[in-house]
Design a protein around this motif. Structure first.
Motif, PDB file in Angstrom:
ATOM      1  N   PRO A   8       0.649  -1.355  -0.028  1.00 57.05           N
ATOM      2  CA  PRO A   8       0.120  -0.045  -0.105  1.00 57.05           C
ATOM      3  C   PRO A   8       0.983   1.355  -0.069  1.00 57.05           C
ATOM      4  O   PRO A   8       0.816   1.856   1.020  1.00 57.05           O
ATOM      5  CB  PRO A   8      -0.792  -0.167   1.209  1.00 57.05           C
ATOM      6  CG  PRO A   8      -0.024  -1.087   2.157  1.00 57.05           C
ATOM      7  CD  PRO A   8       0.872  -1.915   1.167  1.00 57.05           C
ATOM      8  N   LEU A   9       1.556   1.526  -0.983  1.00 60.39           N
ATOM      9  CA  LEU A   9       2.466   2.685  -1.115  1.00 60.39           C
ATOM     10  C   LEU A   9       1.399   3.943  -1.583  1.00 60.39           C
ATOM     11  O   LEU A   9       0.321   3.555  -2.269  1.00 60.39           O
ATOM     12  CB  LEU A   9       3.396   2.500  -2.407  1.00 60.39           C
ATOM     13  CG  LEU A   9       4.551   1.601  -1.752  1.00 60.39           C
ATOM     14  CD1 LEU A   9       5.452   1.314  -3.297  1.00 60.39           C
ATOM     15  CD2 LEU A   9       5.512   2.067  -0.780  1.00 60.39           C
ATOM     16  N   MET A  29       7.040  11.385  -6.373  1.00 65.29           N
ATOM     17  CA  MET A  29       7.309  11.026  -4.839  1.00 65.29           C
ATOM     18  C   MET A  29       6.375  10.051  -4.250  1.00 65.29           C
ATOM     19  O   MET A  29       5.240   9.873  -4.437  1.00 65.29           O
ATOM     20  CB  MET A  29       6.901  12.531  -4.039  1.00 65.29           C
ATOM     21  CG  MET A  29       7.488  12.554  -2.663  1.00 65.29           C
ATOM     22  SD  MET A  29       9.153  12.892  -2.908  1.00 65.29           S
ATOM     23  CE  MET A  29       9.819  12.978  -1.274  1.00 65.29           C
ATOM     24  N   VAL A  30       7.090   9.089  -3.485  1.00 59.71           N
ATOM     25  CA  VAL A  30       6.194   8.032  -2.983  1.00 59.71           C
ATOM     26  C   VAL A  30       6.343   7.927  -1.584  1.00 59.71           C
ATOM     27  O   VAL A  30       7.619   8.104  -0.875  1.00 59.71           O
ATOM     28  CB  VAL A  30       7.090   6.820  -3.369  1.00 59.71           C
ATOM     29  CG1 VAL A  30       6.601   5.444  -2.899  1.00 59.71           C
ATOM     30  CG2 VAL A  30       6.873   6.682  -4.836  1.00 59.71           C
ATOM     31  N   LEU A  73      10.014   9.290  -0.422  1.00 59.45           N
ATOM     32  CA  LEU A  73      11.423   9.028  -0.865  1.00 59.45           C
ATOM     33  C   LEU A  73      11.078   9.378  -2.621  1.00 59.45           C
ATOM     34  O   LEU A  73      10.020   8.931  -3.195  1.00 59.45           O
ATOM     35  CB  LEU A  73      12.106   7.672  -1.047  1.00 59.45           C
ATOM     36  CG  LEU A  73      13.066   7.233  -1.931  1.00 59.45           C
ATOM     37  CD1 LEU A  73      14.393   7.938  -1.375  1.00 59.45           C
ATOM     38  CD2 LEU A  73      13.299   5.839  -2.132  1.00 59.45           C
ATOM     39  N   PRO A  74      11.944  10.246  -3.418  1.00 58.18           N
ATOM     40  CA  PRO A  74      11.573  10.581  -4.678  1.00 58.18           C
ATOM     41  C   PRO A  74      12.224   9.402  -5.513  1.00 58.18           C
ATOM     42  O   PRO A  74      13.335   8.982  -5.400  1.00 58.18           O
ATOM     43  CB  PRO A  74      12.379  11.843  -4.786  1.00 58.18           C
ATOM     44  CG  PRO A  74      13.660  11.658  -4.017  1.00 58.18           C
ATOM     45  CD  PRO A  74      13.098  10.988  -2.629  1.00 58.18           C
ATOM     46  N   LEU A  75      11.444   9.170  -6.603  1.00 61.21           N
ATOM     47  CA  LEU A  75      12.006   8.349  -7.953  1.00 61.21           C
ATOM     48  C   LEU A  75      11.956   9.155  -8.825  1.00 61.21           C
ATOM     49  O   LEU A  75      11.577  10.276  -9.118  1.00 61.21           O
ATOM     50  CB  LEU A  75      10.784   7.326  -8.195  1.00 61.21           C
ATOM     51  CG  LEU A  75       9.866   6.647  -6.984  1.00 61.21           C
ATOM     52  CD1 LEU A  75       9.334   5.560  -7.598  1.00 61.21           C
ATOM     53  CD2 LEU A  75      11.082   5.947  -6.039  1.00 61.21           C
ATOM     54  N   ALA A  76      13.162   9.140  -9.769  1.00 65.95           N
ATOM     55  CA  ALA A  76      13.516   9.865 -10.604  1.00 65.95           C
ATOM     56  C   ALA A  76      14.085   9.261 -12.015  1.00 65.95           C
ATOM     57  O   ALA A  76      14.737   8.174 -11.687  1.00 65.95           O
ATOM     58  CB  ALA A  76      14.420  10.995 -10.181  1.00 65.95           C
ATOM     59  N   ALA A  77      14.164   9.922 -13.164  1.00 68.01           N
ATOM     60  CA  ALA A  77      14.787   9.245 -14.341  1.00 68.01           C
ATOM     61  C   ALA A  77      14.889  10.503 -15.396  1.00 68.01           C
ATOM     62  O   ALA A  77      13.819  11.136 -15.405  1.00 68.01           O
ATOM     63  CB  ALA A  77      13.927   8.107 -14.823  1.00 68.01           C
ATOM     64  N   LEU A  93       3.307   0.816  -9.646  1.00 69.50           N
ATOM     65  CA  LEU A  93       4.369   1.092  -8.513  1.00 69.50           C
ATOM     66  C   LEU A  93       4.731  -0.104  -7.902  1.00 69.50           C
ATOM     67  O   LEU A  93       3.729  -0.728  -7.589  1.00 69.50           O
ATOM     68  CB  LEU A  93       3.497   2.108  -7.539  1.00 69.50           C
ATOM     69  CG  LEU A  93       4.337   2.913  -6.434  1.00 69.50           C
ATOM     70  CD1 LEU A  93       5.602   3.308  -6.971  1.00 69.50           C
ATOM     71  CD2 LEU A  93       3.577   3.691  -5.548  1.00 69.50           C
ATOM     72  N   GLN A  94       5.885  -0.383  -7.645  1.00 73.54           N
ATOM     73  CA  GLN A  94       6.362  -1.496  -7.065  1.00 73.54           C
ATOM     74  C   GLN A  94       7.312  -1.399  -6.126  1.00 73.54           C
ATOM     75  O   GLN A  94       8.006  -0.328  -5.922  1.00 73.54           O
ATOM     76  CB  GLN A  94       6.904  -2.464  -8.240  1.00 73.54           C
ATOM     77  CG  GLN A  94       5.999  -2.925  -9.176  1.00 73.54           C
ATOM     78  CD  GLN A  94       6.552  -3.690 -10.291  1.00 73.54           C
ATOM     79  OE1 GLN A  94       7.911  -4.131 -10.347  1.00 73.54           O
ATOM     80  NE2 GLN A  94       6.007  -4.472 -11.011  1.00 73.54           N
TER      81      GLN A  94
END
Length: 196
Positions: A8-9, A29-30, A73-77, A93-94
């Protein structure tokens, strides 16, 4: 193979910011609402033009391996060769749970944090003292530096890596810089990860 149980993110709205070289930085942002830590957080974003035509599907990854319980936590690419205007949609989202008895991550925290935002608002330098809890030395220390604009949107993210390990009882120095991909930086948040 069996399908992993969804965790459950909570995810914010994905955003991609075009740059001058014809590409875009994409951020998501997660937040982990659980008490347990998660790891290997990633997501897939779909980028389309205003007509709905697919431009790209990009995988964004966390700046750290670990997402502690209650943390964000930020995810980025970076996506090359994608022209604005475009729309961004989260596809999936995993993450994986960290086993309760896991010893791959150490407890570390930051003290005496100093954030200096440049006068143009397009970069910020961050310094602080990294302190390691417990008795196990860390061979790897990372920090996720996340820059936000005045409305709370992520405008920049960077992973800082310590050039040296860290011994318990001694302070390591964080000295990093984060740059804006679009908009002025208003504040910066720091998240640490330490491993033996």
């Amino acid at each position: 193979p069996p399908t992993p149980t969804p965790l459950p993110l909570q995810a914010g709205a994905p955003a991609c910011l075009a740059d001058a070289s014809g590409g875009a930085w994409c951020f998501l942002m997660v937040h982990n609402p659980l008490e347990e830590s998660l790891e290997n957080v990633s997501a897939r974003l779909e980028i389309t033009n205003p007509a709905g035509e697919l431009l790209a599907v990009v995988t964004v990854n966390g700046l750290l391996n670990l997402l502690a319980g209650g943390a964000s936590l930020p995810l980025a690419a970076y996506v090359p060769q994608v022209s604005a205007p475009f729309q961004v949609r989260l596809l999936d989202l995993q993450a994986l749970p960290v086993p309760p008895a896991d010893t791959r991550y150490l407890s570390a925290h930051l003290e005496d944090i100093s954030v200096q935002i440049a006068s143009d608002g397009l970069s910020a330098s961050i310094q602080g003292q990294i302190l390691l809890a417990g008795k196990t030395p860390a061979s790897l220390v990372w920090a996720a530096l996340t820059a936000y604009d005045a409305t709370g949107n992520v405008v920049g993210a960077r992973r800082w890596e310590s050039p040296a390990g860290l011994q318990p009882g001694s302070a390591g120095l964080l000295d990093g810089r984060v740059y804006s991909a679009g908009g002025k930086i208003e504040r910066v948040e720091v998240l640490l990860e330490a491993r033996p």
